[in-house]
Design an enzyme around this catalytic site. Structure first.
Site, mmCIF file in Angstrom:
data_model
loop_
_atom_site.group_PDB
_atom_site.id
_atom_site.type_symbol
_atom_site.label_atom_id
_atom_site.label_comp_id
_atom_site.label_asym_id
_atom_site.label_seq_id
_atom_site.Cartn_x
_atom_site.Cartn_y
_atom_site.Cartn_z
ATOM 1 C CG ASP A 182 -27.436 -18.021 2.003
ATOM 2 O OD1 ASP A 182 -26.543 -17.456 2.600
ATOM 3 O OD2 ASP A 182 -27.220 -18.666 1.009
ATOM 4 C CB SER A 231 -23.257 -18.167 -0.516
ATOM 5 O OG SER A 231 -24.066 -17.570 1.014
ATOM 6 C CG ASP A 450 -26.844 -14.113 3.149
ATOM 7 O OD1 ASP A 450 -25.870 -14.077 3.831
ATOM 8 O OD2 ASP A 450 -26.756 -13.821 2.032
#
Length: 683
Positions: A182, A231, A450
């Protein structure tokens, strides 16, 4: 990710008598992100479909009562008509084309939006009345180009062109494992390699497992109505082949007041279960209701409906006209809040018990995870919220003892926590056993690359990236041991990126010695070009042993460290080097200064460093995503298809092609037979 990433999120507040709906592109407010005219078709123009992929179609006619678009005294046309034509053929009504027995009922509602920042400041919303119809669970089976035309207001037209792709019906890969780092970018991968792998005279003596993949491509991550994605909608693009709006998953966002009635589109998991009956699972180092894992089954405009989305994953969508799943075969991650009975779980239910009722083995720690039977479905929830990052689990474990995240609901910390590697390898054992000849699909996410980039904690982010690489290496070996490597497509990619890079080195000893100097003097500790030096993370430090094995740094706290940063950040103080006391909080609302969402340099963060002015609005306390394309690595069957540069939606179509999902006519569906009639109806 966090809500602060959503630019101008305050626009989405409920008004007293109507819903305020807005989609934001930079600072350009939109009445409805997918609808530039007063007539709306969802899915909108320029969408691609898998043959047989089920979806809903929403039509809206807007009548603004005020503002620059005011029209028809705010009275929407309730007698609009819609046609659809294939390859420039004769148009048919939607009902006759899909052989529907009756037209859906007309729906009406009102919503509000702000036309620009001036209107928002003045609190003068524009009000819109809507007439709408939605056609549920249809599909297009024949490849070609379809033109949908909405006729309204006695002569106005809105058109949408849809393309149904020609895709393979033969399954070329038995299994698919999709790894998602991510927020991971090429620059982060480069930095992680520098930290963990020794080089001599500019030549690496070892490399990442990612470096050994035979195919490398790049995907473009734009949202449907903004060029910076989050996301939720980026995961939706990867899993459905359809772009959507920030915070949405598995739907096209309409203007209605209901978070769950937007037009849906079938995900790769729903297709795979419906067509082949394969096993599937999700592993994440985030809470399992977070966007990337939950989007495999989610259909909502709001990623924040955490409890309801766990219910949706276990029992299917409450709308009985939509495909129903019966839960994943494997669900491993964090997020005990959505499972413990209470305000954060759906209807206050105990979801450990709800999963157990369906025959799941339930695990709450690493020890019990490793002993789970391979022939039963498994739920593993190992802490509240997100899993602690690799760096704290392995290098600074004292930070874990400060937490109150026990997944049982007890007041103490979760101590026996697996990492991504342990969860992924166990998931493969279970999915391999349960999938059998029908194979399996596994998504495994390194979520805190992330999450730590958001708080500008680069070492923790890169530690989790190295954990991802270590997990991939172990996965390849596991598949070899099972005799499944040649049958498995492995894809590694990201959902979006951050504007991160390394621009030099920093002398932490010299910087600390400048504590009584001004910030301009402190910046002399940064070395660029030839003064940046070489990596010290691979140089052993006398008396210090981290015992983390190969492919990780042998020294996380050298004197000379990377000097790194992002292109989008709040005001903060930079000291460089690893933070030993846990993850950063770079900006904070100061007591007695400004308001609660007005952020300044956190006075307790990196106290020996120098202040760096931010580039974001002062309402943002963390870094945000960037425009960058992200890498796609592939190996195994069909891996050659993943080279080049393409849209994030193409990742779905490439996987679907390899799994033979291109035409579900006459395939087994949950014990029954499904049959298409040739023009779109699913019987």
């Amino acid at each position: 990710m966090v809500s602060s990433m959503c630019r101008l999120s305050g626009v989405l507040a409920l008004l007293a008598t109507s819903l305020s709906v807005v989609s934001v592109n930079g600072q350009t407010f939109q009445r409805l992100g997918t609808c530039p005219t007063l007539g709306c078709i969802l899915p909108p123009d320029q969408q691609d479909f898998l043959p047989g992929q089920q979806f809903d179609i929403r039509f809206e006619v807007h009548a603004p009562k005020n503002g620059s678009e005011a029209f028809n005294d705010g009275v929407p046309d309730e007698k609009f008509t819609v046609t659809i034509a294939k390859d420039n053929g004769r148009p048919k009504s939607i009902a006759s084309f899909f052989d529907l027995k009756k037209e859906p009922s007309l729906e009406k509602w009102t919503f509000s939006w702000y036309e620009d920042l001036f209107a928002q400041d003045a609190k003068t919303p524009s009000v819109v009345n809507v007439a709408s119809k939605i056609y549920r669970r249809v599909a297009l089976y024949e490849p070609g180009t379809y033109t949908v035309t909405l006729n309204y207001y006695s002569g106005k037209k809105t058109t949408a062109t849809w393309v149904v792709r020609q895709l393979a019906t033969k399954k070329k890969a038995k299994n698919v494992i999709l790894f998602i780092g991510d927020g991971m970018t090429t620059n982060m991968i480069t930095a992680a390699r520098l930290l963990a792998h020794k080089s001599i005279n500019g030549k690496y003596q070892s490399t990442l497992q990612l470096d050994k993949f035979p195919t490398l491509g790049h995907q473009m991550t734009h949202s449907i109505d903004s060029f910076i994605t989050d996301s939720a909608n980026s995961a939706s693009a990867l899993y459905t082949g359809h772009k959507t709006t920030v915070n949405a998953m598995g739907v096209y966002v309409d203007s209605s007041p209901d978070n769950f009635d937007d037009p849906k589109v079938e995900t790769v998991i729903e297709l795979l279960k419906r067509i082949w009956g394969s096993a599937w699972g999700a592993v994440s180092t985030a809470f399992i209701a977070d966007a990337t894992p939950i989007a495999l089954t989610a259909h909502t405009r709001s990623r924040y409906e955490y409890g309801a989305l766990i219910e949706q994953a276990l029992n299917g969508f409450s709308n009985t006209s939509w495909t129903k799943l019966d839960g994943p075969d494997v669900y491993f991650g964090g997020g005990a809040e959505q499972f413990l009975p209470g305000s954060a779980s759906y209807q206050g239910k105990d979801y450990y018990a709800e999963f157990a009722k369906k025959g799941y083995s339930v695990s709450l720690n690493k020890t019990s995870l490793l002993s789970l039977p391979n022939d039963k479905r498994a739920l593993g929830i190992f802490c509240k919220s997100n899993l602690p990052v690799w760096l704290d689990r392995n290098i600074f474990p004292e930070n874990i003892l400060k937490l109150k995240n026990d997944p049982s609901g007890a007041s103490g910390p979760a101590k026996d926590i697996p990492g991504q590697k342990e969860m992924t390898l166990k998931a493969i054992d279970i999915l391999h056993k349960r999938g059998g000849k029908d194979g399996f699909f596994l998504m495994s996410e390194a979520a805190s690359i992330d999450k730590q980039m958001h708080v500008l904690d680069y070492e923790r982010a890169l530690g989790d990236l190295l954990e991802l690489d270590d997990t991939i290496r172990a996965t390849i070996q596991k598949l070899k041991d099972l005799g499944e490597l040649d049958n498995t497509l492995i894809v590694v990619t990201a959902d979006h990126g951050h504007g991160f890079d390394v621009f030099g080195g920093a002398d932490t000893k010299y910087l600390a010695a400048q504590h009584d100097k001004d910030d301009r003097h402190k910046r002399a500790a940064i070395g660029v070009y030839k003064e940046s030096g070489l990596s010290q993370y691979t140089v052993e430090q006398p008396g210090v042993s981290y015992n983390t094995g190969p492919n990780f740094p042998v020294n996380w706290d050298p004197r000379y460290v990377i000097a790194a940063g992002t292109g989008a950040a709040p005001d903060r103080r930079e000291q460089y080097g690893v933070g030993k006391n846990g993850s950063r909080t770079p900006a904070a609302a100061l007591p007695g200064v400004g308001v609660s969402n007005d952020y300044y340099v956190n006075p307790t963060d990196r106290t020996g460093g120098f202040v760096v002015n931010g580039t974001l609005p002062t309402t943002e306390s963390q870094g945000v995503h960037s425009l960058t394309d992200v890498p796609v690595f592939a190996q195994g069957p069909c891996s050659g298809n993943f080279g080049g540069v393409y849209s994030n939606t193409d990742v779905f179509f490439k996987i679907a092609d390899c799994l033979g999902l291109g035409h579900p006519t006459n395939k087994t569906i949950g014990g029954g037979k499904g049959k298409g009639n040739g023009n779109g109806k699913w019987d």
